[in-house]
Design a protein around this motif. Sequence first.
Motif, PDB file in Angstrom:
ATOM      1  N   TYR A 236     -23.747  46.418  88.928  1.00  0.00           N
ATOM      2  CA  TYR A 236     -24.729  47.137  88.110  1.00  0.00           C
ATOM      3  C   TYR A 236     -26.030  46.348  88.099  1.00  0.00           C
ATOM      4  O   TYR A 236     -26.054  45.172  87.721  1.00  0.00           O
ATOM      5  N   LEU A 237     -27.111  46.992  88.555  1.00  0.00           N
ATOM      6  CA  LEU A 237     -28.433  46.380  88.511  1.00  0.00           C
ATOM      7  C   LEU A 237     -29.086  46.766  87.190  1.00  0.00           C
ATOM      8  O   LEU A 237     -29.329  47.943  86.930  1.00  0.00           O
ATOM      9  N   LYS A 238     -29.366  45.783  86.351  1.00  0.00           N
ATOM     10  CA  LYS A 238     -29.867  46.049  85.005  1.00  0.00           C
ATOM     11  C   LYS A 238     -31.282  45.514  84.845  1.00  0.00           C
ATOM     12  O   LYS A 238     -31.579  44.383  85.242  1.00  0.00           O
ATOM     13  N   ALA A 239     -32.161  46.358  84.279  1.00  0.00           N
ATOM     14  CA  ALA A 239     -33.547  45.976  84.025  1.00  0.00           C
ATOM     15  C   ALA A 239     -33.738  45.731  82.535  1.00  0.00           C
ATOM     16  O   ALA A 239     -33.316  46.541  81.706  1.00  0.00           O
ATOM     17  N   GLU A 240     -34.391  44.621  82.204  1.00  0.00           N
ATOM     18  CA  GLU A 240     -34.646  44.277  80.804  1.00  0.00           C
ATOM     19  C   GLU A 240     -36.077  43.786  80.657  1.00  0.00           C
ATOM     20  O   GLU A 240     -36.589  43.072  81.520  1.00  0.00           O
ATOM     21  N   GLY A 241     -36.722  44.171  79.552  1.00  0.00           N
ATOM     22  CA  GLY A 241     -38.066  43.685  79.277  1.00  0.00           C
ATOM     23  C   GLY A 241     -39.076  44.801  79.192  1.00  0.00           C
ATOM     24  O   GLY A 241     -38.753  45.990  79.287  1.00  0.00           O
ATOM     25  N   GLU A 242     -40.339  44.408  79.016  1.00  0.00           N
ATOM     26  CA  GLU A 242     -41.435  45.355  78.894  1.00  0.00           C
ATOM     27  C   GLU A 242     -41.972  45.721  80.269  1.00  0.00           C
ATOM     28  O   GLU A 242     -41.665  45.075  81.276  1.00  0.00           O
TER      29      GLU A 242
END
Length: 371
Positions: A236-242
Amino acid sequence: MDKSVADTLLLFLKKEITDSLYLVNDDDLYTINIGYFSSSLKAGERAFHLFSDSLINKYDIYYGDSAKVYDEFRYIPFVGEDLNRPALYKYDLVRKKEWLIWSKWGRKIINFSYSQNFSPAYFLTALSYGRKAGFPFILDVRAYKYNVADNTVKRMEKLGTGLQVFANSNSSGNYEVYFNILDSVNTSRILQKKNIYDFNGEKINYEENYFHILEEGYPVPPSSLPQLVSPSKNHYLKAEGEEEGVSYFLNNYEIDKRDFIFSSALELSKVDWSGDENYVIVSLKSPGADSDSQISKLLIISTENAVIKKEFENRGAVNFIVHGDLLIFDSWNNATSQITVYDYKKELIYDVISVPGGCGLNYIKSEYIGD
């Protein structure tokens, strides 16, 4: 080949590969069958792998014992310029040659869409397009279906003249076309016509919807979501942040591990996975920029150790497909518009497809009119 040559080749291949090998005699003409596969695509992929490793130099795909069939892996259709108009071409991975399939006066191909094995494939054409009084316009739009196996083209429908047209192949293999037209009575409204065509190019659904520009904005079809989860659901490729700086992590559920990969202010565009899921391919683009000022990146990431193995930078949108061990993608740099064929496991460029005037997987740079 005669029997002595066939026996020698059979002995050599048995030492080099683990596939099932069969010697076939047809009126004293001997051939070697290499394994059984679920589809022409899978058989072609394996054959090309042996070819690229220099283990064989000629091959065909058969169904059963005698019926030769189309190799779904070997040939790549694309859009390239012909006589100053975008036309349909095809590329042979083995011969490293391309040739013209379809080109017509007054018919500019503006979008070429296809499923994973290029079947079915569809394209839209227009007589001309541009902007007038602040609005886009497009004249005489037509929809076509392309049969990759026999290179025949069928016109599905004349859609007419309007503001803008969008198209894509959905997960069911159907072709969806959204056509925006300015309401001739109330110019603050947009009429959006939605046509859906099946695998055979027959229309199976039609819808009309009106949008008030001042209240609802200009209607654009929803973009397809990036495939963040691998097909097996092990990664799973997960994106976090603004938006100003998003961090990307790779979760490996097989070994319960989470790794940081990279951070970027670019917008996530598309994600795809290799067949064995040892690699994830990620494309990013600068948000809100036009095709000339847009910066895009294409990343090849190893899922085994969560590192970027290769990075390509592009001037403009990056269209790409994962095709066996090959990553095939548009190369837009300065005035050039080419297609790069990259072997991501061997980490080398296999070939660069080039046509005078430019080429691309879905459209060419000089004729890009927006997604």
